[in-house]
Design an enzyme around this catalytic site. Structure first.
Site, mmCIF file in Angstrom:
data_model
loop_
_atom_site.group_PDB
_atom_site.id
_atom_site.type_symbol
_atom_site.label_atom_id
_atom_site.label_comp_id
_atom_site.label_asym_id
_atom_site.label_seq_id
_atom_site.Cartn_x
_atom_site.Cartn_y
_atom_site.Cartn_z
ATOM 1 N N GLY A 46 38.410 46.243 32.510
ATOM 2 C CA GLY A 46 38.452 46.371 34.054
ATOM 3 C C GLY A 46 39.283 45.794 34.478
ATOM 4 N N GLN A 51 43.153 40.436 40.881
ATOM 5 C CA GLN A 51 43.054 39.795 39.124
ATOM 6 C C GLN A 51 44.522 38.946 39.451
ATOM 7 O OE1 GLN A 51 40.011 41.771 37.625
ATOM 8 N NE2 GLN A 51 39.510 39.465 36.601
ATOM 9 N N CYS A 90 34.742 38.306 32.370
ATOM 10 C CA CYS A 90 35.308 38.977 33.212
ATOM 11 C C CYS A 90 36.246 38.082 32.749
ATOM 12 C CB CYS A 90 34.710 38.373 34.695
ATOM 13 S SG CYS A 90 35.982 38.879 36.178
ATOM 14 N N LEU A 91 38.012 39.038 32.353
ATOM 15 C CA LEU A 91 39.114 38.160 32.492
ATOM 16 C C LEU A 91 39.379 37.439 33.273
ATOM 17 C CD1 LEU A 91 41.118 41.584 31.233
ATOM 18 C CD2 LEU A 91 39.771 39.833 29.590
ATOM 19 N N HIS A 132 31.825 45.953 39.403
ATOM 20 C CA HIS A 132 32.037 44.523 38.976
ATOM 21 C C HIS A 132 33.407 45.341 38.965
ATOM 22 C CE1 HIS A 132 32.767 41.668 36.245
ATOM 23 N NE2 HIS A 132 34.664 42.042 36.519
ATOM 24 N N GLU A 133 34.778 46.196 39.103
ATOM 25 C CA GLU A 133 35.295 46.034 39.806
ATOM 26 C C GLU A 133 36.148 45.689 40.813
ATOM 27 O OE1 GLU A 133 37.397 44.556 37.854
ATOM 28 O OE2 GLU A 133 36.792 45.255 35.858
ATOM 29 N N HIS A 136 34.879 43.114 43.119
ATOM 30 C CA HIS A 136 36.626 42.157 42.891
ATOM 31 C C HIS A 136 37.270 42.474 44.769
ATOM 32 C CE1 HIS A 136 36.782 40.313 39.171
ATOM 33 N NE2 HIS A 136 36.866 41.156 38.686
HETATM 34 NI NI NI Z 1 35.849 40.707 37.256
#
Ligand code: NI
Length: 155
Positions: A46, A51, A90-91, A132-133, A136
């Site tokens: 995701g 991000q 998380c990226l 999670h997304e 963000h």
């Molecule tokens: Ni993330």
């Protein structure tokens, strides 16, 4: 299409609230293509627009590579149920992993890339990814909600 830079831990933008998409123009469509490419390059499940440094309410999710990725514009959680304790990363925090609590089931309303209203019902990993997304988009990063004593730093 292009790979975009992923904003990393410490970048203030990750704490900011994203703004609704008013019109799905070419700029947004290119953003979505780039987000998909960037997520896939990193083997992520995701990615939220913030991000890659864009404060727009756009999310891409790909938890099952046998299916098409999910693109969500202006997603809103309309229902959530149950709890699951899950391992998460998380990226934007590439070396950190920890356990967090997420809803077991979640229902999200959003617009697709054509502006058509859609609904996604997620369980398990998909519910985790949706939660999670969408966090963000509110400037909430997973590291703020980890269960005490579960942080692992991989160096
Ligand atoms: Ni993330």
């Amino acid at each position: 299409m292009a790979i975009r830079n992923i904003r990393q831990e410490g970048d203030e933008i990750l704490n900011k609230v994203s703004k609704p998409v008013v019109e799905i123009d070419d700029k947004i469509k290119i953003l979505i293509q780039d987000m998909l490419e960037t997520m896939h390059k990193q083997n992520g499940v995701g990615l939220a627009a913030v991000q890659v440094g864009v404060l727009k309410r756009v999310v891409v999710i790909h938890v099952n590579y046998e299916e098409e990725p999910i693109v969500l514009i202006n997603p809103v959680i309309i229902k959530q149920k149950g709890k699951q304790v899950v391992e998460e990363g998380c990226l934007s925090f590439p070396n950190k992993f920890a356990k967090v609590e997420r809803p077991e089931e979640i229902v999200v309303e959003a617009e697709d890339i054509n502006g058509k209203k859609m609904k996604v019902i997620g369980k398990g990993l998909l519910a985790q990814a949706l939660s999670h997304e969408i966090d963000h988009l509110e400037g909430e990063v997973f590291i703020k909600k980890i269960l005490p004593g579960t942080l692992e730093i991989i160096t």
